[in-house]
Enzyme design. Structure first.
Site, PDB file in Angstrom:
ATOM      1  N   SER A  85       0.823  -1.202   0.000  1.00 36.42           N
ATOM      2  CA  SER A  85       0.000   0.000   0.000  1.00 36.42           C
ATOM      3  C   SER A  85       0.861   1.259   0.000  1.00 36.42           C
ATOM      4  CB  SER A  85      -0.967  -0.026   1.174  1.00 36.42           C
ATOM      5  OG  SER A  85      -1.984   0.932   0.977  1.00 36.42           O
ATOM      6  N   HIS A 190      -8.968   1.501   0.464  1.00 39.14           N
ATOM      7  CA  HIS A 190      -8.949   0.465  -0.571  1.00 39.14           C
ATOM      8  C   HIS A 190     -10.342  -0.101  -0.821  1.00 39.14           C
ATOM      9  CE1 HIS A 190      -4.645   0.695  -0.642  1.00 39.14           C
ATOM     10  NE2 HIS A 190      -4.546   0.343   0.620  1.00 39.14           N
TER      11      HIS A 190
END
Length: 859
Positions: A85, A190
């Site tokens: 990420s 996300h």
């Protein structure tokens, strides 16, 4: 040997994580200070500031970049790079796709955008594979939840609206998750809910020209290496798509990578790599190397995938060390050999060793029913409503992989327990009409009404004019629910019982009557999600409020209810009332009074009140319906045509006591079975040793029928034990008195004195008079007596030993007869798991031997 350098993301931060790095790279630190407008060294030491994602993300990017510079100075280079990420930005810098300052500016913009987003939440789930996780989400109708991270075969992170995330956590634990951790964040990272944030970040990304990486950098979005012309697009998509970490690791293994070096603070990625090397085929290698703040601390070959630190591998917003583990149900597990059952498929979907298609105990009934309640066996441990089934029995049932419903400290306990007239006016002819709305009874067979389930001509209102005419029809205050059967039922005990049910995943029995609404308020407040409804007249306002509190529509418009109602039924009309949505008038009234929100009522308009139906026999509680085995297929056919996206499962209640009966039930299409008296005689039930022994020995000859308080003037009987008690005879006596006289004062003096002294045990003058006329009514006397004879002490001893009341469903006598000469003849052996395991295992053997062609193995 091929090596990947892995850059961790948010959640990897540690105290003093920049020690030494700032001194070795003063030039880079100065450039970072210029971009940030403040000292990155000071910022990294400010633990309070690092609680804000807008400060934390730039600091982590900088520290990972400095760690990379340390590593690169040694002269080595990896074969691949990857970042988790936020760590993907560090990996892109290290690969040369972007310079340090540009990467930092992107991270600052990303952090600012995310820091201004709220209303979401994230849940780390350990112990469920992703397919099972998606199945549970589908079953629960949780299509507003996205898979944010797939980190390992048994570790994922979910993202979505905060309320939905919170409600889902205990569901996942009951489905077999070993740990659920609510991340202390306020953004649904996300996920689809970041679309606007992705658009804003995209505008910034479009100003950057990315270079082709010198070393392949695996994208979180595609699990494949980045291309220069697609990096901006992938980073924008990264905001609202999940991190495909496990697929990325699989790609690396497929390309010969044998070692991972973690470049940055923490060791979470090293542990996940160890899992990958153990699970994925590929060349043998070590588990990984740490570089940075944790270098030299050693590696851990044994991966603790349940640790909260690993669960928080990527929170993508404000992260607190005070992550909260969600209370959950006790995982279902049956000791080997318990009840003759060989442990097989559990809630997590562990495959059974049985041949495909062959009936086994674990495959009987409806698979979706087992999933709904997190069960190993399609079996529900309930009770007879007399308080015998409490926390001890329910806990044992859940540990055996069964569903359970505790006898509630019922609605009557909220009323005046000392006076029978407490119900005189509350349950009068308008009681249900008021709760159900003005037109709820307008059309007893219409789509919206909840009329008497037996129809207008089959079962007249006992308090109406017809019930009041003639000398033999004494007035009645209407149907009164069975209450708790303990001598003391303080509010504190009720709260404790409800709290235990919510924490461990079993349900509570809910009966219609005064106080039901207050009980529902407590159930909702404590988070109970399942009730077993005993509502002979159909759903009422309290039950509807319980069922649809929290109901909503998904983004796709599908109505979803978070709570389950298993309703007892004994006729088709009654079943139809539970299979319809609530009446519009009732929903409007609940919205008006604040019982439901407009959103909840909107979802309720397309959902049945019951999520499951349990068909009970007339030879059990009531003699007012068809035989349960005859009724089951008809109710199942009715349920199959019901509204809503989820099936309403139909089972049998209180009538299955032998393997042959169980096999017959499943052959007829039963989705599950419910035990009642069998549960009540479990060794840890709240019955004295004497009463427990009586239940394990009763035969058909020891049972009889006696009138109950449920329909007092009508005298609808219940099956009770007559062995060793005068209750049946005395109950019949008082009921004849009720039918002949309206008030006790009308009874001849000599007869009244006999009743008061020999039956009641004292003058009836001690009973509170009726509220309307100031006189004691025979109805009140009858009800008081029936309730008193059912009361027990905390130790399970009857308060009135001479004429105690002990209900008994037909399943128990059948089981007692079949268990003679076996270990299950003893009460101590009759645990819920042993009884259910024995009956279902033997039933499966019968079906496999000769009934397979007729057995419906429901999906």
């Amino acid at each position: 040997m091929s090596v990947v350098w892995a850059f961790p993301g948010q959640g990897s931060q540690r105290k003093d994580m920049g020690v030494g790095l700032f001194d070795r790279h003063p030039g880079v630190v100065a450039r970072a200070d210029a971009v940030l407008g403040r000292s990155v060294r000071e910022l990294s030491a400010d633990q309070e500031a690092l609680r804000d994602t807008r400060a934390l993300q730039p600091v982590l990017y900088t520290i990972s970049a400095l760690t990379y510079l340390d590593l690169a100075a040694r002269g080595s280079q990896p074969d691949f790079m990857i970042g988790h990420s936020l760590g993907e930005y560090s990996a892109l810098y290290a690969s040369g796709a972007v310079d340090f300052e540009t990467g930092l500016r992107l991270v600052v913009a990303r952090a600012e955008i995310m820091g201004g987003t709220s209303g979401g939440g994230m849940l780390a789930v350990v112990g469920l594979d992703v397919d099972r996780l998606r199945e549970v989400l589908r079953r629960e109708g949780a299509d507003d939840i996205d898979l944010a991270n797939h980190n390992s075969p048994v570790q994922s992170v979910l993202s979505g609206p905060e309320e939905s995330i919170r409600e889902l956590a205990p569901v996942l634990r009951r489905a077999g998750a070993g740990k659920c951790v609510l991340l202390h964040i306020s953004v649904a990272a996300h996920s689809r809910y970041m679309a606007e944030a992705a658009r804003r970040l995209g505008a910034v990304l479009d100003t950057v020209t990315f270079r082709e990486p010198r070393v392949p950098v695996v994208s979180n979005v595609t699990a494949r290496p980045h291309r220069a012309d697609e990096i901006a697009t992938r980073l924008r998509e990264h905001m609202c798509q999940g991190v495909r970490w496990w697929e990325s690791l699989a790609h690396l293994v497929d390309h010969g990578v044998t070692d991972l070096v973690e470049v940055g603070p923490g060791n979470v990625l090293t542990k996940l790599w160890a899992v990958a090397r153990a699970e994925l085929p590929g060349p043998a290698a070590g588990v990984g190397t740490l570089v940075g703040a944790d270098a030299g601390a050693g590696t851990e070959a044994e991966v603790e995938v349940g640790a909260a630190a690993e669960a928080e591998v990527e929170a993508e917003t404000e992260v607190s060390e005070a992550s909260r583990e969600v209370p959950a149900a006790v995982p279902g597990a049956v000791p080997p050999g318990a009840g003759g059952v060989t442990p097989a498929a559990g809630p997590t979907g562990t495959p059974s060793l049985a041949r495909p298609g062959r009936p086994t105990a674990e495959r009987l009934g409806a698979a979706r029913f087992r999933e709904r309640y997190g069960l190993r066996l399609a079996w529900v441990a309930s009770g007879t409503g007399d308080g015998a089934v409490g926390e001890e029995v329910c806990r044992a049932a859940r540990e055996a992989g069964l569903a359970a419903f505790a006898d509630s400290v019922g609605p009557v306990d909220f009323a005046d327990q000392m006076g029978p007239s407490a119900f005189a006016d509350q349950m009068g002819p308008s009681a249900f009409a008021d709760q159900m709305g003005p037109s709820a009874f307008a059309d007893p067979r219409g789509p919206a009404g909840f009329a008497d389930p037996r129809g207008p001509s089959d079962f007249a209102d006992p308090t109406g004019p017809a019930a009041r005419t003639g000398p033999a029809a004494a007035p009645d205050a209407g149907p009164v629910p069975d209450g708790p059967r303990t001598a003391e039922a303080p509010a504190e005990a009720l709260v404790q019982a409800v709290t235990a049910a919510a924490r461990h995943g079993w349900g509570i029995g809910l009966r219609a009557g005064p106080g039901a609404d207050r009980l529902v308020t407590l159930l909702l407040d404590r988070g109970v999600r399942h009730v077993e409804a005993d509502h002979p007249y159909g759903p009422d306002a309290a039950l509807v409020r319980f069922r649809f509190t929290g109901a909503r529509r998904t983004p796709a418009g599908t109505p979803v209810a978070r709570r389950h109602v298993l309703a007892r039924v004994s006729g088709l009309d009654q079943a139809a009332a539970f299979l319809r949505p609530p009446s519009p008038d009732l929903l409007a009234e609940l919205v008006r009074t604040g019982g439901l929100s407009a959103q909840e009522a909107d979802a309720a308009r397309e959902l049945p009140v019951a999520s499951d139906l349990a068909v009970q026999a007339p030879a059990g509680w009531h003699a007012d319906g068809a035989d349960a085995y005859q009724l089951l297929p008809s109710v199942a056919a009715l349920a199959a045509r019901g509204p809503g996206p989820e099936p309403v499962h139909v089972g049998l209640r209180g009538v299955v006591g032998t393997p042959e009966q169980a096999a017959t039930a499943f052959a007829l299409g039963a989705a599950f079975l419910v035990s009642t008296s069998l549960t009540a005689c479990a060794p840890n039930a709240r019955l004295s040793a004497q009463l427990g022994r009586t239940l394990t020995e009763v035969t058909d000859d020891d049972l009889t029928w006696a009138p109950t308080e449920r329909y007092a003037t009508l005298g609808v009987p219940a099956r009770v034990v007559r062995r060793g008690t005068l209750f049946p005879a005395r109950a019949h006596l008082l009921h004849r008195l009720l039918r002949a006289h309206r008030f006790l004062a009308e009874v001849p003096a000599a007869r009244r004195r006999h009743i008061e002294e020999e039956v009641l045990g004292g003058p009836a003058a001690g009973l509170p008079p009726g509220a309307l006329d100031g006189r004691v009514r025979t109805t009140d006397v009858f009800r008081w007596y029936v309730r008193e004879t059912a009361r027990r002490t905390g130790a399970g001893d009857p308060v009135r030993p001479l004429d105690h009341q002990l209900p008994c469903d037909p399943e128990l006598t059948h089981f007692n007869r079949a268990a003679l000469g076996t270990e299950l003849a003893a009460r101590q052996a009759r645990t819920p798991g042993a009884v259910a395991g024995h009956l279902l295992t033997k039933a499966a053997e019968l079906l496999a031997a000769g009934m397979v062609s007729r057995a419906e193995m429901r999906p």
